[in-house]
Design a protein around this motif. Structure first.
Motif, PDB file in Angstrom:
ATOM      1  N   LEU A  85       2.086  -0.088  39.891  1.00  0.00           N
ATOM      2  CA  LEU A  85       2.790  -0.901  40.890  1.00  0.00           C
ATOM      3  C   LEU A  85       3.792  -0.080  41.696  1.00  0.00           C
ATOM      4  CD1 LEU A  85       3.462  -4.044  38.649  1.00  0.00           C
ATOM      5  CD2 LEU A  85       1.716  -3.812  40.429  1.00  0.00           C
ATOM      6  N   SER A  86       3.682   1.250  41.600  1.00  0.00           N
ATOM      7  CA  SER A  86       4.708   2.111  42.205  1.00  0.00           C
ATOM      8  C   SER A  86       4.793   1.982  43.724  1.00  0.00           C
ATOM      9  CB  SER A  86       4.461   3.576  41.826  1.00  0.00           C
ATOM     10  OG  SER A  86       3.179   4.000  42.268  1.00  0.00           O
ATOM     11  N   CYS A 115       7.283  -8.129  34.352  1.00  0.00           N
ATOM     12  CA  CYS A 115       7.030  -7.457  35.631  1.00  0.00           C
ATOM     13  C   CYS A 115       8.200  -6.539  36.019  1.00  0.00           C
ATOM     14  CB  CYS A 115       6.790  -8.493  36.727  1.00  0.00           C
ATOM     15  SG  CYS A 115       6.158  -7.752  38.250  1.00  0.00           S
ATOM     16  N   PRO A 116       7.920  -5.270  36.300  1.00  0.00           N
ATOM     17  CA  PRO A 116       8.986  -4.329  36.658  1.00  0.00           C
ATOM     18  C   PRO A 116       9.432  -4.424  38.110  1.00  0.00           C
ATOM     19  CG  PRO A 116       6.886  -3.188  36.642  1.00  0.00           C
ATOM     20  CD  PRO A 116       6.604  -4.597  36.196  1.00  0.00           C
ATOM     21  N   ILE A 117       8.735  -5.212  38.913  1.00  0.00           N
ATOM     22  CA  ILE A 117       9.107  -5.367  40.324  1.00  0.00           C
ATOM     23  C   ILE A 117       9.310  -6.852  40.630  1.00  0.00           C
ATOM     24  CG2 ILE A 117       7.960  -3.230  41.034  1.00  0.00           C
ATOM     25  CD1 ILE A 117       5.631  -4.942  42.092  1.00  0.00           C
ATOM     26  N   MET A 148       4.311  -3.922  50.807  1.00  0.00           N
ATOM     27  CA  MET A 148       3.044  -4.443  50.296  1.00  0.00           C
ATOM     28  C   MET A 148       3.288  -5.329  49.076  1.00  0.00           C
ATOM     29  SD  MET A 148       0.340  -1.256  50.666  1.00  0.00           S
ATOM     30  CE  MET A 148       1.151  -0.246  49.438  1.00  0.00           C
ATOM     31  N   VAL A 149       2.493  -6.389  48.989  1.00  0.00           N
ATOM     32  CA  VAL A 149       2.550  -7.352  47.888  1.00  0.00           C
ATOM     33  C   VAL A 149       1.163  -7.420  47.272  1.00  0.00           C
ATOM     34  CG1 VAL A 149       2.970  -9.768  47.277  1.00  0.00           C
ATOM     35  CG2 VAL A 149       4.323  -8.693  49.087  1.00  0.00           C
ATOM     36  N   LEU A 150       1.093  -7.395  45.942  1.00  0.00           N
ATOM     37  CA  LEU A 150      -0.191  -7.425  45.252  1.00  0.00           C
ATOM     38  C   LEU A 150      -0.365  -8.741  44.495  1.00  0.00           C
ATOM     39  CD1 LEU A 150      -2.776  -5.899  44.356  1.00  0.00           C
ATOM     40  CD2 LEU A 150      -1.465  -5.050  42.402  1.00  0.00           C
TER      41      LEU A 150
END
Length: 293
Positions: free
Chosen positions: A97-98, A129-131, A76-78
């Motif tokens: 964002l987990s 951003c952590p991802i 999934m992408v937000l």
């Protein structure tokens, strides 16, 4: 190469009830319909999801509905983007964002920054951003093109900037990006009409609007393109070509919602300033859906 974003992603709509509240049941059905029919990943709260008219609480509710329906089956992408860099960073830091595999961040609209401004904007987002981050260049909506040299510079300088969704409907720009990009960086088409050609030229796939309504033939087309089977892939492209034109004839997502209404998957309701597809356009879409095989 980040293989989880190779293939067909879909920019999910946000279905509405007659009172313009979110129809979570229809949203679950659309997610299930896509996963069952070969969609590779889901993109939440993009332009097609009418993100600019969705409140922060509604966005959280949408994420939960899609996450629950997906249940970890596909990436999934937000969508987290805009033209206020500080506000985007604040949203990144305060959003869970987990369960997300990446964010999709649109180039700043309306402000029309320079190429250096675009670079600094995405530098700040990358560092916060952590991802992973997928850049989104859509000059028809932002009024400013992010040039290939800027995209490539970002790709080389920041490890978590892994891809660009390129939606300028510009074949030359696609080819420049594919030619100049780092080996493991993904060029993803944001133009449904050009997606197959981009894949055959070396692109990684597509984040599609029409793909969510015809997930099996569309994702099969992209898969065949990635395998270099151009003739078989173009047979599917030609079958879908008319409806791809229809859904962008007036506005997005009114067109794709008219398709979903014809498929009995959700209503055609959109929030102002958008309005539903005209009766003339709906008639063309309904005829296409009825005759499509």
């Amino acid at each position: 190469m980040n293989s989880k974003f190779v293939g067909t992603g879909v920019a999910l709509v946000t279905p509405f009830n007659s009172d313009l509240s979110i129809d979570h049941e229809a949203l679950k059905n659309i997610v299930e319909f896509n996963i069952e029919n070969g969609t590779d990943y889901l993109v939440i709260s993009g332009t097609t999801g009418e993100s600019v008219t969705i409140s922060r609480q509604e966005k959280k509710d949408i994420i939960k509905t899609i996450s629950d329906a997906n249940n970890g089956r596909v990436p999934m992408v937000l969508g987290i983007g805009g033209n206020n860099t500080a506000s985007i960073i604040e949203e990144i830091k305060t959003t869970d964002l987990s369960e997300m595999d990446a964010i999709l961040s649109v180039a700043p609209y309306y402000s029309k920054p320079t190429q250096e401004g675009l670079y600094q904007h995405f530098k700040a987002i990358s560092e916060a951003c952590p991802i992973d981050v997928i850049l989104y260049n859509v000059p028809g909506r932002t009024s400013k093109n992010m040039e290939p040299s800027t995209t490539v510079r970002l790709a080389k300088d920041f490890k978590n900037i892994i891809a660009v969704k390129e939606a300028g409907n510009n074949v030359a720009q696609y080819l420049q990006l594919i030619k100049d990009k780092p080996e493991d960086f993904l060029v993803i088409s944001g133009d449904d009409d050009l997606a197959l050609g981009v894949v055959l030229a070396g692109g990684a796939g597509v984040i599609s609007v029409i793909g969510q309504a015809f997930p099996k033939p569309f994702s099969d087309m992209i898969r065949l393109g990635l395998q270099g089977k151009a003739k078989e892939a173009y047979n599917l492209h030609y079958k879908l070509m008319d409806v791809i034109g229809y859904i962008f004839e007036e506005n997005n997502p009114a067109g794709i919602k008219a398709v979903f209404e014809a498929l009995s998957l959700c209503s055609d309701k959109v929030r102002l300033p958008l309005v539903p597809a005209s009766l003339q356009l709906k008639a063309k879409i309904e005829r296409f859906v009825r005759e499509f095989q």
